[in-house]
Design a protein around this motif. Structure first.
Motif, mmCIF file in Angstrom:
data_model
loop_
_atom_site.group_PDB
_atom_site.id
_atom_site.type_symbol
_atom_site.label_atom_id
_atom_site.label_comp_id
_atom_site.label_asym_id
_atom_site.label_seq_id
_atom_site.Cartn_x
_atom_site.Cartn_y
_atom_site.Cartn_z
ATOM 1 N N THR A 334 0.859 -1.180 0.000
ATOM 2 C CA THR A 334 0.000 0.000 0.000
ATOM 3 C C THR A 334 0.897 1.232 0.000
ATOM 4 O OG1 THR A 334 -1.823 1.126 1.138
ATOM 5 C CG2 THR A 334 -0.191 0.053 2.532
ATOM 6 N N THR A 335 0.304 2.398 0.093
ATOM 7 C CA THR A 335 1.081 3.627 0.238
ATOM 8 C C THR A 335 0.983 4.093 1.681
ATOM 9 O OG1 THR A 335 -0.777 5.082 -0.319
ATOM 10 C CG2 THR A 335 0.579 4.265 -2.151
ATOM 11 N N ARG A 336 1.921 4.904 2.090
ATOM 12 C CA ARG A 336 1.901 5.401 3.463
ATOM 13 C C ARG A 336 0.641 6.204 3.729
ATOM 14 N NH1 ARG A 336 7.048 8.737 4.058
ATOM 15 N NH2 ARG A 336 5.997 9.278 6.021
ATOM 16 N N ASP A 337 0.111 6.863 2.703
ATOM 17 C CA ASP A 337 -1.081 7.694 2.873
ATOM 18 C C ASP A 337 -2.341 6.865 3.059
ATOM 19 O OD1 ASP A 337 0.530 9.925 2.513
ATOM 20 O OD2 ASP A 337 0.150 10.016 0.362
ATOM 21 N N ASN A 338 -2.311 5.598 2.650
ATOM 22 C CA ASN A 338 -3.507 4.764 2.702
ATOM 23 C C ASN A 338 -3.450 3.693 3.787
ATOM 24 O OD1 ASN A 338 -5.403 5.537 0.431
ATOM 25 N ND2 ASN A 338 -3.496 5.355 -0.698
ATOM 26 N N CYS A 339 -2.495 3.807 4.710
ATOM 27 C CA CYS A 339 -2.314 2.777 5.741
ATOM 28 C C CYS A 339 -3.543 2.604 6.629
ATOM 29 C CB CYS A 339 -1.094 3.104 6.600
ATOM 30 S SG CYS A 339 0.461 2.805 5.752
ATOM 31 N N GLN A 340 -4.282 3.686 6.855
ATOM 32 C CA GLN A 340 -5.455 3.589 7.722
ATOM 33 C C GLN A 340 -6.558 2.728 7.110
ATOM 34 O OE1 GLN A 340 -5.733 4.756 10.771
ATOM 35 N NE2 GLN A 340 -3.920 6.038 10.926
ATOM 36 N N LYS A 341 -6.478 2.480 5.804
ATOM 37 C CA LYS A 341 -7.529 1.736 5.117
ATOM 38 C C LYS A 341 -7.305 0.228 5.145
ATOM 39 C CE LYS A 341 -8.367 5.595 1.945
ATOM 40 N NZ LYS A 341 -8.378 6.028 0.514
ATOM 41 N N VAL A 342 -6.228 -0.210 5.782
ATOM 42 C CA VAL A 342 -5.925 -1.646 5.822
ATOM 43 C C VAL A 342 -7.047 -2.419 6.524
ATOM 44 C CG1 VAL A 342 -4.309 -3.374 6.741
ATOM 45 C CG2 VAL A 342 -3.435 -1.296 5.665
ATOM 46 N N LYS A 343 -7.766 -1.768 7.421
ATOM 47 C CA LYS A 343 -8.877 -2.442 8.121
ATOM 48 C C LYS A 343 -9.906 -2.993 7.136
ATOM 49 C CE LYS A 343 -10.620 -0.965 11.955
ATOM 50 N NZ LYS A 343 -11.253 -0.148 13.016
ATOM 51 N N SER A 344 -10.039 -2.342 5.967
ATOM 52 C CA SER A 344 -11.018 -2.817 4.986
ATOM 53 C C SER A 344 -10.633 -4.185 4.444
ATOM 54 C CB SER A 344 -11.157 -1.815 3.837
ATOM 55 O OG SER A 344 -9.916 -1.666 3.141
#
Length: 478
Positions: A334-344
């Motif tokens: 992933t990208t560092r900016d999208n790390c919070q979306k890993v929960k999906s």
């Protein structure tokens, strides 16, 4: 001078840190870095050792109890372990620990410590400075001096100098996970601190506050503790009563309502490591702004976090701002900016019933190592690696038939009146409902192949077991 009891909380799954963190082996029991000796949990326990501290109290779900026992044993550290049969958030867990300490030490001062944070700096010095306020009956809340307008943290607002405790500040009010505009406003005001989740207070004070503010939880946890079961390594709270406690964090239930709270401004490097970008933030970077670990080669790569495993080489070419995390059975990109979306990803895996959300292919246990090799519709193939003199026990499973083949080393197999030695190539079995054990009799690692079959009709089971036994021994194979 009074000593402090570290109370380490081991709740949470850390789903944004998948594929490292799994529901059966969450992030607090994983290594901060692949090269580290200690897990997050072990690092927390180790941080709060010495003359200032008593032995720790560890609050943990019964699900993770074996891991806690093993990781404490690996460090040769004694601890009082309180097992929660059901999860009720941090509040009831903290209250149960307070009942435990108050029973043996009425003047006990406890520091509540999340087990999955990274702290760099002399945090214990600040705990020592806040100890007089805690002994005087105050609830000290440690607020981290913020470095940027974070929207994922709660904030504690400084209410000015405290008249009775020069080492502390008054608490003005709390702000829970504000939007970016509000977070920027809080930072600009220079009197807001990130709520760290770390606190210091007397055990009897938190008990008294719960009795006043949340009497239902007070009664439920008090009864659950009174009816606890004591084992050799731990105490287990009464599940029926503990489940009656309100599920909520101590911060929202007590700290935001009590008049005893004080603020302890904290200037240390702190991170709750809630997402993969945090690993890039807290670790030392190379000349290209990368944080690399494992077998990794980077070409024209910058500002990235690449965490390799021992099983394969990872190479990156011409990328920026990337996160790559490799484990034994899953790879995240992933990208560092999208790390919070890993929960999906977790939601998708759960919908598909995938094992990768539950645990790792390779798991460290109290007896050695468990390797999940292959799964079918009605069978599972595993490898068990037992340490010297280690024993693994199997309860009578009413849905499972097990076959064991020794591959390396010498085992002693027991089941009822059956006691037999297993050498490489020899087979033993546990039928549905039978219990038994395997012991490593040698000085080296014992390797066992285990085949688990789901329950089927007895004739089919017998035929399948006989056929598989021959195959495992090499009989009847072309």
């Amino acid at each position: 001078m009074n000593k402090i009891y570290p109370v380490v909380l081991c709740g949470g799954v850390g789903s944004r840190l998948w594929p490292l963190s799994r529901s059966n082996s969450p992030k607090q029991f994983q290594q901060v870095d692949p090269t580290d000796v200690h897990s997050f949990f072990q690092a927390t326990v180790k941080r709060h050792r010495g003359d200032l501290f008593h032995d720790p109290v560890v609050s943990v779900s019964t699900k993770y109890l074996p891991t806690v026992v093993q990781q404490l044993a690996d460090m040769n550290i004694n601890a009082s372990i309180i097992a929660e049969p059901v999860s009720r958030n941090t509040g009831p867990a903290v209250l149960a620990s307070a009942f435990h300490l108050n029973e043996t030490d009425p003047s006990a001062v406890m520091a509540v410590l999340p087990s999955d944070h990274v702290i760099q700096g002399n945090f214990n010095e600040l705990l020592a400075r806040m100890l007089p306020a805690a002994m005087a009956g105050r609830i000290a809340l440690f607020g981290i001096e913020p470095g940027y307008p974070e929207t994922g943290y709660g904030y504690i607002l400084d209410g000015g100098d405290h008249p009775d405790h020069p080492e502390a500040q008054e608490v003005s009010h709390f702000v829970e996970k504000p939007p970016l505009e509000k977070a920027e406003e809080l930072i600009a005001g220079k009197n807001a601190y990130w709520a760290s989740g770390i606190s210091l207070f007397r055990a009897d004070v938190i008990i008294s506050e719960y009795e006043k503010i949340d009497p239902q939880t007070y009664r439920a946890v008090k009864t659950a503790f009174a009816k606890r079961k004591t084992q050799r390594t731990h105490q287990t709270l009464c599940g029926e009563n503990f489940a009656r406690a309100n599920s909520g964090p101590t911060e929202a239930v007590i700290f935001e309502k009590t008049d005893q709270a004080v603020l302890a401004p904290t200037r240390v490097d702190w991170n709750d490591v809630g997402a993969w970008n945090a690993f890039h933030t807290i670790n030392e970077k190379d000349q290209n702004g990368n944080v690399l670990s494992g077998d990794v080669i980077c070409v024209e790569t910058s500002n990235s976090y690449v965490r390799g495993s021992s099983s394969k080489l990872i190479a990156t070419v011409g990328v920026d701002n990337l996160v790559v995390v490799d484990t034994d059975d899953a790879l995240l990109i992933t990208t560092r900016d999208n790390c919070q979306k890993v929960k999906s990803v977790i939601s998708t895996l759960q919908d598909q019933g995938r094992q990768e959300v539950v645990d790792h292919t390779i798991q460290r246990t109290s007896w050695g190592q468990f390797v999940r090799m292959e799964n079918g519709d009605a069978y599972r193939l595993n490898m068990l690696k037992l340490d010297p003199n280690a024993v693994i026990s199997f309860d009578g499973d009413m849905e499972m038939h097990r076959l064991f083949t020794a591959s390396e080393g010498e085992a002693l197999f027991k089941s009822g009146s059956v006691v037999k030695r297993l050498l490489p190539g020899e087979v033993a079995e546990l039928r549905v409902g039978e219990s038994g054990s395997l012991r490593n009799r040698g000085d080296g690692i014992l390797t066992i192949l285990e085949v688990q079959y789901d329950r089927v009709s007895e004739p089919a089971l017998a035929e399948k077991a006989s056929s598989t036994s021959k195959e495992l021994r090499g009989e009847g194979v072309a």
